[in-house]
Design a protein around this motif. Sequence first.
Motif, PDB file in Angstrom:
ATOM      1  N   HIS A   1       0.831  -1.209   0.000  1.00 48.79           N
ATOM      2  CA  HIS A   1       0.000   0.000   0.000  1.00 48.79           C
ATOM      3  C   HIS A   1       0.866   1.261   0.000  1.00 48.79           C
ATOM      4  O   HIS A   1       0.531   2.257  -0.646  1.00 48.79           O
ATOM      5  N   LEU A   2       1.974   1.222   0.727  1.00 50.97           N
ATOM      6  CA  LEU A   2       2.883   2.373   0.718  1.00 50.97           C
ATOM      7  C   LEU A   2       3.506   2.562  -0.661  1.00 50.97           C
ATOM      8  O   LEU A   2       3.687   3.698  -1.128  1.00 50.97           O
ATOM      9  N   LEU A   3       3.817   1.457  -1.307  1.00 46.11           N
ATOM     10  CA  LEU A   3       4.350   1.539  -2.671  1.00 46.11           C
ATOM     11  C   LEU A   3       3.284   2.053  -3.630  1.00 46.11           C
ATOM     12  O   LEU A   3       3.563   2.872  -4.522  1.00 46.11           O
ATOM     13  N   GLU A   4       2.069   1.582  -3.443  1.00 44.98           N
ATOM     14  CA  GLU A   4       0.969   2.026  -4.295  1.00 44.98           C
ATOM     15  C   GLU A   4       0.770   3.534  -4.196  1.00 44.98           C
ATOM     16  O   GLU A   4       0.420   4.199  -5.173  1.00 44.98           O
ATOM     17  N   ALA A   5       1.020   4.093  -2.999  1.00 40.89           N
ATOM     18  CA  ALA A   5       0.837   5.530  -2.780  1.00 40.89           C
ATOM     19  C   ALA A   5       1.801   6.373  -3.609  1.00 40.89           C
ATOM     20  O   ALA A   5       1.540   7.558  -3.860  1.00 40.89           O
TER      21      ALA A   5
END
Length: 467
Positions: free
Chosen positions: A104-108
């Motif tokens: 999710h942090l990468l997706e951000a």
Amino acid sequence: MSKESPTLETIVSLAKRRGFIYPSSEIYGGFPGVYDFGPYGAELASNIRRAWWKAMVQEEVNIVGLDSSIFTNPKVWEASGHVSGFSDPLVECRACNTRSRADHLLEAIDVVADEKISLEEINALFDAHRKQIVCPNCGKKDFTEVRRFNLLVQSNLGNFANDWTKEPTYLRGETCQGIYINFKNVVDTVRVKIPFGIAQIGKAFRNEIAPRQYIFRKREFEQMEMQMFTRPEEAMTIYEVWRQKRWKFYLDLGFKEENLKWHEHENLVFYAKAAWDIEYRFPFGFKELEGIHARGDYDLTQHQTHSGVDLSYPDEASGTRFVPHIVETSVGVDRTFLAVLTEFYDEDELGGETRTVLRLPVALAPIKAAVFPLLKNKPELVAKAEEVFAVLKKEFMCEFDDNGNIGKRYRRQDEIGTPFCVTIDFDTLGETPELKDTVTLRHRDTGEQERLSISEVVERIRQASIY
């Protein structure tokens, strides 16, 4: 899109204000990833389940229903691979100790990390972008290495030892395992022949690292799943049939096709033959609404191996036996609920006033009709309205409302998606003789009104409610 999609904040506000969804344990500060359906939410969720069950069981000739238990023998989850491999990539901020999902942090930062990639691969991807990734809580960029975190929720049910965590039972992480372990029971007790399906609606639980996006990702949620058992050589043909059926389900409900799209999984688990998601345009972008998967014979083979019970199926033509392949359709009640609120939310102008309206299909609407006396202070109008209400509520979920002027009552019903409002006035009582025992039926979407008898109103609502 033909109209601007509502923001998530708009949906959350409406859902709370009008009794669709409440944060769980709100008086104690809430509980992350858990929500309660309010009075109208409970009705809408029930109607979503009913529409799915009608399409998947009632209207099909080779699908039966099941309601399996939330708790099972822990060996079920060992056989399925959940104990050893049901996990998400967790990373912790060293500055504030906030735990987040690494993907999710990468997706951000617009970096895609497929859920099937290995721990080594996601660590390499995370390390390559550490300078860009910030903690959503404190804004720092100091993270631990990525590690796997198992999502199964443990319980001490039936285990009275002090250190029960050594041999826990589990709240089910998905409903489909209950279908697989009952495959033999269904074959032995019900007149079904392959290809046939087993459908189920039920709660599942996952210890999500970072539940987010309102009811889209919850720790306690509800699944609607169907597992179709097929001959190996027929599996992919049947798979394509179900891809089209599930797409059509949403169109038949009234979803705009422009708000739906297909997404093919690029990295399949080793046993899968195909995996496509139907994605919906949620307020935060296109995300998975439903998954349609060709799972091969993995599931029944695993349970056959671990239980020692023969789960093969007899081929009468050849005299041999085979382990059926499985085609799965899986969608959440909660995600469908959020998609429905998003899809049918609207704001328009009616009678010179701006209004909020949920243009829900009649079959999904929590309240089918609201009954109003024109004036609250006229006992004869109230008595007649109560009489009409008593007739209608025998067939439909209805609401009686005599509070405020008619315009305000209409607006309240528009916001909860009530398709019809029935007003009892002096003509109903016979002030105009030829209109005696007729009422005004007001249509939510247009605001148009027509004069009908009570029996005509019942039939009009009945026909409109058919899905």
